[in-house]
Design a protein around this motif. Sequence first.
Motif, short mmCIF file in Angstrom:
data_model
loop_
_atom_site.label_atom_id
_atom_site.label_comp_id
_atom_site.label_asym_id
_atom_site.label_seq_id
_atom_site.Cartn_x
_atom_site.Cartn_y
_atom_site.Cartn_z
N ASP A 259 3.51 -37.53 1.23
CA ASP A 259 4.63 -37.62 2.17
C ASP A 259 5.41 -38.91 1.87
N ARG A 260 6.66 -38.74 1.48
CA ARG A 260 7.46 -39.89 1.07
C ARG A 260 7.72 -40.86 2.21
N ARG A 261 7.78 -40.35 3.42
CA ARG A 261 7.94 -41.24 4.57
C ARG A 261 6.76 -42.18 4.69
N LYS A 262 5.55 -41.65 4.52
CA LYS A 262 4.36 -42.48 4.64
C LYS A 262 4.24 -43.45 3.47
N GLN B 73 9.81 -43.83 8.85
CA GLN B 73 8.77 -42.93 9.35
C GLN B 73 9.22 -42.15 10.59
N ALA C 226 8.08 -30.32 3.58
CA ALA C 226 6.73 -30.69 3.17
C ALA C 226 6.61 -30.63 1.65
#
Length: 247
Positions: free
Chosen positions: A91-94, A204, A211
């Motif tokens: 997950d690129r946000r994480k 985030q 996904a």
Amino acid sequence: MSLPHPSPDGAPTSPLQIADYRKFWLARFFAVLATTGTVVIIGYQLYDVARTDYAMSITQASFQLGLLGFAQFLPVFLLTPVAGVVADRFDRRKVAGTAALLDMCVALGLGIVTTLEIRSLPVLYAFAVMHGMVRVFISPAMSAIAPNIVPPKLIPRAIGFNSIAMQAGTIIGPAAYGFMFAAHHALPYWCSALFTLGASIAIQAIRHLPAIPRDPAKAHPIRQIVEGFRFVWSERFLFGCITLDLF
């Protein structure tokens, strides 16, 4: 400044009308602002320490400054392929958010050693390397988010706004941090900690991000890295652009 009005059918006509993109833009600006400002202040501090605490000549201190640049560049050179694979698989946000939080820890550490006046060349080199290691994971993950949160027709405008965020942070960061450093030597690092924390929270907070597809047959990470290098090598125009940028 008011946001552009949506089209009659309700579709956005500007990336700024999309809440997730506004969060992305803010995170991008904060991250670049903190990075460019911190790099300048670390360089100034190292040169000052080399001249005052180690009694180095201008030439010797300048050489130390060059080594600092190399110490910051080496993690970028070695870890960029790894960061790309991580951004593709998780997950690129994480990824970006976690890297920004680690960058916040680096800024806090620099603020502490500056406040306590326990600076030395090894300490500044160590923090410079850590800063280079964490920031290399921020850019690939963030860059891959924007095309996934705006409609395809708005991607060119989103790229333009991305450029504004980067250029604004690059210009404002060093100048603002210089004034902060003149007011209090640790102040730039405390502000960097706040900016990177803000970047982590904003990135985030993005909600609508597709996904990452889980493909059991996906190539091994090392193979992906090798294939990436082969692709760059075969695309001469791309290879030339990257080489020019590195130099």
